[in-house]
Write a protein that holds these residues in place. Structure first.
Motif, PDB file in Angstrom:
ATOM      1  N   ILE A 194       0.812  -1.210   0.000  1.00 48.29           N
ATOM      2  CA  ILE A 194       0.000   0.000   0.000  1.00 48.29           C
ATOM      3  C   ILE A 194       0.855   1.273   0.000  1.00 48.29           C
ATOM      4  CG2 ILE A 194      -0.210  -0.006   2.529  1.00 48.29           C
ATOM      5  CD1 ILE A 194      -3.084   1.086   2.082  1.00 48.29           C
ATOM      6  N   ILE A 195       1.980   1.269   0.737  1.00 49.91           N
ATOM      7  CA  ILE A 195       2.853   2.450   0.756  1.00 49.91           C
ATOM      8  C   ILE A 195       3.553   2.608  -0.593  1.00 49.91           C
ATOM      9  CG2 ILE A 195       4.915   3.480   1.786  1.00 49.91           C
ATOM     10  CD1 ILE A 195       4.086   2.318   4.431  1.00 49.91           C
ATOM     11  N   THR A 196       3.983   1.490  -1.164  1.00 51.06           N
ATOM     12  CA  THR A 196       4.596   1.536  -2.494  1.00 51.06           C
ATOM     13  C   THR A 196       3.604   2.075  -3.520  1.00 51.06           C
ATOM     14  OG1 THR A 196       6.045  -0.325  -1.994  1.00 51.06           O
ATOM     15  CG2 THR A 196       5.675   0.168  -4.308  1.00 51.06           C
ATOM     16  N   MET A 197       2.358   1.666  -3.374  1.00 51.54           N
ATOM     17  CA  MET A 197       1.307   2.139  -4.274  1.00 51.54           C
ATOM     18  C   MET A 197       1.155   3.659  -4.184  1.00 51.54           C
ATOM     19  SD  MET A 197      -1.192   1.274  -6.424  1.00 51.54           S
ATOM     20  CE  MET A 197      -1.697  -0.424  -6.098  1.00 51.54           C
ATOM     21  N   ILE A 198       1.125   4.165  -2.947  1.00 51.91           N
ATOM     22  CA  ILE A 198       0.980   5.611  -2.742  1.00 51.91           C
ATOM     23  C   ILE A 198       2.188   6.358  -3.318  1.00 51.91           C
ATOM     24  CG2 ILE A 198       0.855   7.436  -0.999  1.00 51.91           C
ATOM     25  CD1 ILE A 198      -0.694   5.419   0.776  1.00 51.91           C
ATOM     26  N   LEU A 199       3.383   5.829  -3.030  1.00 49.38           N
ATOM     27  CA  LEU A 199       4.598   6.455  -3.557  1.00 49.38           C
ATOM     28  C   LEU A 199       4.606   6.427  -5.082  1.00 49.38           C
ATOM     29  CD1 LEU A 199       7.333   5.057  -1.126  1.00 49.38           C
ATOM     30  CD2 LEU A 199       6.468   7.403  -1.238  1.00 49.38           C
ATOM     31  N   ASN A 200       4.056   5.375  -5.656  1.00 47.21           N
ATOM     32  CA  ASN A 200       4.007   5.255  -7.108  1.00 47.21           C
ATOM     33  C   ASN A 200       3.219   6.399  -7.729  1.00 47.21           C
ATOM     34  OD1 ASN A 200       4.400   3.800  -9.634  1.00 47.21           O
ATOM     35  ND2 ASN A 200       2.224   3.379  -9.511  1.00 47.21           N
ATOM     36  N   PHE A 201       2.096   6.748  -7.118  1.00 46.52           N
ATOM     37  CA  PHE A 201       1.295   7.868  -7.603  1.00 46.52           C
ATOM     38  C   PHE A 201       2.083   9.178  -7.506  1.00 46.52           C
ATOM     39  CE2 PHE A 201      -2.240   4.934  -6.918  1.00 46.52           C
ATOM     40  CZ  PHE A 201      -3.093   5.252  -7.964  1.00 46.52           C
ATOM     41  N   ILE A 202       2.722   9.389  -6.367  1.00 44.48           N
ATOM     42  CA  ILE A 202       3.420  10.661  -6.137  1.00 44.48           C
ATOM     43  C   ILE A 202       4.667  10.801  -7.005  1.00 44.48           C
ATOM     44  CG2 ILE A 202       4.620  12.069  -4.419  1.00 44.48           C
ATOM     45  CD1 ILE A 202       2.808  10.742  -2.288  1.00 44.48           C
ATOM     46  N   ILE A 203       5.543   9.806  -6.927  1.00 39.33           N
ATOM     47  CA  ILE A 203       6.801   9.869  -7.681  1.00 39.33           C
ATOM     48  C   ILE A 203       6.534   9.805  -9.178  1.00 39.33           C
ATOM     49  CG2 ILE A 203       9.030   8.749  -8.083  1.00 39.33           C
ATOM     50  CD1 ILE A 203       8.885   7.734  -5.181  1.00 39.33           C
ATOM     51  N   GLY A 204       5.563   8.997  -9.583  1.00 41.83           N
ATOM     52  CA  GLY A 204       5.199   8.920 -10.996  1.00 41.83           C
ATOM     53  C   GLY A 204       4.751  10.268 -11.529  1.00 41.83           C
ATOM     54  N   GLY A 205       3.999  11.011 -10.721  1.00 42.43           N
ATOM     55  CA  GLY A 205       3.532  12.328 -11.139  1.00 42.43           C
ATOM     56  C   GLY A 205       4.677  13.296 -11.371  1.00 42.43           C
ATOM     57  N   PHE A 206       5.644  13.302 -10.455  1.00 40.22           N
ATOM     58  CA  PHE A 206       6.787  14.206 -10.599  1.00 40.22           C
ATOM     59  C   PHE A 206       7.698  13.776 -11.748  1.00 40.22           C
ATOM     60  CE2 PHE A 206       5.581  15.499  -6.301  1.00 40.22           C
ATOM     61  CZ  PHE A 206       5.717  16.886  -6.418  1.00 40.22           C
ATOM     62  N   ALA A 207       7.782  12.465 -11.995  1.00 39.85           N
ATOM     63  CA  ALA A 207       8.581  11.978 -13.128  1.00 39.85           C
ATOM     64  C   ALA A 207       7.977  12.455 -14.442  1.00 39.85           C
ATOM     65  CB  ALA A 207       8.655  10.454 -13.096  1.00 39.85           C
ATOM     66  N   ILE A 208       6.656  12.403 -14.540  1.00 38.49           N
ATOM     67  CA  ILE A 208       5.973  12.869 -15.748  1.00 38.49           C
ATOM     68  C   ILE A 208       6.155  14.377 -15.914  1.00 38.49           C
ATOM     69  CG2 ILE A 208       3.726  13.173 -16.852  1.00 38.49           C
ATOM     70  CD1 ILE A 208       4.854  10.329 -16.961  1.00 38.49           C
ATOM     71  N   LEU A 209       6.102  15.116 -14.824  1.00 34.53           N
ATOM     72  CA  LEU A 209       6.319  16.563 -14.888  1.00 34.53           C
ATOM     73  C   LEU A 209       7.710  16.865 -15.442  1.00 34.53           C
ATOM     74  CD1 LEU A 209       5.583  19.520 -14.212  1.00 34.53           C
ATOM     75  CD2 LEU A 209       6.504  19.119 -11.925  1.00 34.53           C
ATOM     76  N   LEU A 210       8.709  16.166 -14.917  1.00 32.76           N
ATOM     77  CA  LEU A 210      10.090  16.382 -15.351  1.00 32.76           C
ATOM     78  C   LEU A 210      10.252  16.083 -16.840  1.00 32.76           C
ATOM     79  CD1 LEU A 210      13.085  16.927 -14.584  1.00 32.76           C
ATOM     80  CD2 LEU A 210      13.297  14.479 -14.135  1.00 32.76           C
TER      81      LEU A 210
END
Length: 227
Positions: free
Chosen positions: A132-148
């Motif tokens: 569940i924590i990995t899932m949450i981090l996936n949403f957050i980090i994935g969003g910033f990766a797409i922004l970059l």
């Protein structure tokens, strides 16, 4: 970026002054009337500079064959109405960073939640490797990766030397960094905290996240992302 836009505006404004001097008397009167109409409609100076730069070039080219502004653009009232009904600059430019992070994060989170869920059904069916924590981090980090990555997409209208290479390097670094962080979270976060979720739950999260992505993209008019 802001300085570049300012310099471009100054260049176009100076170019417009030169182009105005090449207009016939009839076309000059047309543009003066249009300017008054757009000012009365509260069109910003920056937007007017862009409009006139395109129109003036077309008018001068048309003058070579005897065409007038009215023949090219209709009456001043008709041209004004067309310009006022066109999308506003704020509706066609790039969205704020937080919107792109939201859009990208929901897309990346949805995609991998769905893939993980399907893998769970195809495999043992007993659960998911993504906690569940990995899932949450996936949403957050994935969003910033797409922004970059989205900030480094080459501009086809203003190609710059090395822009494609920069895009490839940034994209690769962003994706590798994202995968490393995801792997680290699954490796080092205790399973007692990073609770594994059933495959069905992952699929449900994926579907919900994708639906949320489509909803926010439409309601917030998100522009400039990768999806």
């Amino acid at each position: 970026m802001g300085q570049e836009n300012t310099n471009e505006q100054v260049i176009k404004k100076e170019e417009n002054e030169t182009l105005f001097q090449q207009l016939t008397k009839r076309n000059d009167q047309y543009m003066m009337s249009l300017d008054k109409a757009l000012i009365a409609a509260n069109i910003s100076e920056e937007r007017r500079v862009e409009i006139y730069n395109e129109m003036l070039k077309n008018l001068i080219e048309g003058q070579k064959s005897g065409q007038t502004a009215r023949q090219l653009y209709g009456t001043v009232t008709e041209r004004t109405n067309i310009l006022l009904s066109a999308p506003k600059e704020s509706e066609t430019g790039r969205s704020e960073d937080w919107k792109i992070v939201l859009d990208g994060g929901l897309m990346m989170g949805a995609m991998f939640a769905f893939i993980t869920g399907i893998s769970g059904f195809i495999g043992s069916g007993q659960g998911s490797e993504m906690g569940i924590i990995t899932m949450i981090l996936n949403f957050i980090i994935g969003g910033f990766a797409i922004l970059l990555i989205s900030k480094n997409v080459p501009d086809k209208t203003k190609p710059k030397k090395g822009s494609m290479l920069r895009y490839i390097l940034v994209s690769s670094a962003g994706m590798i960094g994202w995968m490393v962080l995801m792997t680290a979270s699954m490796t080092f976060i205790p399973s007692s905290i990073n609770i594994l979720m059933p495959a069905g739950v992952n699929i449900a999260i994926g579907v919900a996240a994708f639906a949320a992505k489509m909803y926010f993209k439409r309601t917030l008019n998100i522009r400039g992302g990768l999806f």
